[in-house]
Design a protein around this motif. Structure first.
Motif, PDB file in Angstrom:
ATOM      1  N   GLU A  43       0.830  -1.195   0.000  1.00 37.94           N
ATOM      2  CA  GLU A  43       0.000   0.000   0.000  1.00 37.94           C
ATOM      3  C   GLU A  43       0.866   1.247   0.000  1.00 37.94           C
ATOM      4  O   GLU A  43       0.594   2.209  -0.700  1.00 37.94           O
ATOM      5  CB  GLU A  43      -0.914   0.003   1.222  1.00 37.94           C
ATOM      6  CG  GLU A  43      -1.928  -1.120   1.198  1.00 37.94           C
ATOM      7  CD  GLU A  43      -2.734  -1.200   2.465  1.00 37.94           C
ATOM      8  OE1 GLU A  43      -3.761  -1.872   2.462  1.00 37.94           O
ATOM      9  OE2 GLU A  43      -2.321  -0.576   3.461  1.00 37.94           O
ATOM     10  N   ILE A 151      -1.015  -7.323  -4.319  1.00 38.81           N
ATOM     11  CA  ILE A 151      -2.313  -7.800  -3.835  1.00 38.81           C
ATOM     12  C   ILE A 151      -2.568  -9.230  -4.317  1.00 38.81           C
ATOM     13  O   ILE A 151      -2.099  -9.623  -5.381  1.00 38.81           O
ATOM     14  CB  ILE A 151      -3.457  -6.866  -4.295  1.00 38.81           C
ATOM     15  CG1 ILE A 151      -3.552  -6.812  -5.828  1.00 38.81           C
ATOM     16  CG2 ILE A 151      -3.294  -5.475  -3.710  1.00 38.81           C
ATOM     17  CD1 ILE A 151      -4.794  -6.108  -6.332  1.00 38.81           C
ATOM     18  N   TYR A 177      -7.518  -4.528  -1.718  1.00 42.22           N
ATOM     19  CA  TYR A 177      -7.053  -3.821  -0.522  1.00 42.22           C
ATOM     20  C   TYR A 177      -8.030  -3.909   0.634  1.00 42.22           C
ATOM     21  O   TYR A 177      -7.822  -3.302   1.678  1.00 42.22           O
ATOM     22  CB  TYR A 177      -6.748  -2.362  -0.871  1.00 42.22           C
ATOM     23  CG  TYR A 177      -5.558  -2.245  -1.790  1.00 42.22           C
ATOM     24  CD1 TYR A 177      -4.258  -2.301  -1.291  1.00 42.22           C
ATOM     25  CD2 TYR A 177      -5.726  -2.135  -3.164  1.00 42.22           C
ATOM     26  CE1 TYR A 177      -3.171  -2.243  -2.132  1.00 42.22           C
ATOM     27  CE2 TYR A 177      -4.638  -2.075  -4.017  1.00 42.22           C
ATOM     28  CZ  TYR A 177      -3.364  -2.122  -3.501  1.00 42.22           C
ATOM     29  OH  TYR A 177      -2.287  -2.075  -4.339  1.00 42.22           O
TER      30      TYR A 177
END
Length: 213
Positions: A43, A151, A177
């Motif tokens: 992230e 991811i 996410y």
């Protein structure tokens, strides 16, 4: 004649209007506003590379047809209307946009767990907003499969791909996410990826190589 031209324009207007409506995200619990959190791992890296806060909004990705395809795949529309959609048991779906059809394609290795890959992608929110674009930056990303360096949905969608292949991945929020999203520390700036948001990736496998171990 004139009547034919008017009908064509009317049909096109209806198609665009329908596609734009399909792109509007349905209200989901916890979608907005997401609590601003400090991004970590992937992230944080994504926030650093993605265009902040002046993100380009695209009501349509590439015309009305692309809009309908994206909304159908991401928002649970009629899958029968999406051509050649492959659905996996984990909830991820994808379309092969360009296959490796070269003379040696049968011998080309497909991506498996542990491989090193280099990929280019354009990543969208379900309303068509581009939140990350390695193609525009001119910098493909490299990572090892199975090491949680990106991811889960992107890794799953790459399995079996061969160099040069292109896929459109429809990634459910839990394989993206999730509840965290990707948010700025400054809450007033909002989030690049709101919490619980489904994603779409147009991904190209640039190259794949086996793990040296």
């Amino acid at each position: 004649g004139k009547a034919s031209a008017m009908i064509s324009k009317a049909v096109l207007a209806l198609a665009i209007a329908g596609a734009a409506e399909a792109f509007c995200p349905s209200p989901l619990a916890g979608l907005a506003p997401a609590k601003a959190t400090r991004p970590s791992g992937m992230e944080l890296r994504m926030s650093a590379h993605a265009p902040a806060p002046g993100i380009t909004r695209r009501g349509l990705v590439s015309g009305a047809t692309a809009a309908v395809v994206l909304s159908s795949g991401v928002m649970g529309g009629n899958a029968a209307e999406v051509k050649d959609l492959v659905r996996l048991e984990n909830g991820l779906s994808y379309q092969v946009k360009k296959a490796n059809t070269g003379p040696l394609s049968a011998l080309a290795p497909g991506v498996i767990d542990g491989d090193f890959v280099i990929v280019d992608y354009i990543a969208y929110l379900r309303d068509g907003t581009i939140f990350d674009n390695t193609v525009k930056r001119g910098k493909p990303v490299a990572f090892q499969m199975g090491k949680k360096q990106t991811i889960p949905g992107l890794e799953i969608g790459l399995i079996g791909m061969k160099a040069g292949e292109q896929r459109r991945l429809f990634v459910p929020a839990r394989l993206g996410y999730g509840e965290r999203g990707v948010c700025f520390e400054d809450a007033s700036k909002g989030c690049l990826v709101p919490a619980n948001t489904d994603l779409v990736y147009d991904v190209t496998l640039v190259s794949v190589g086996p793990s040296p171990i």
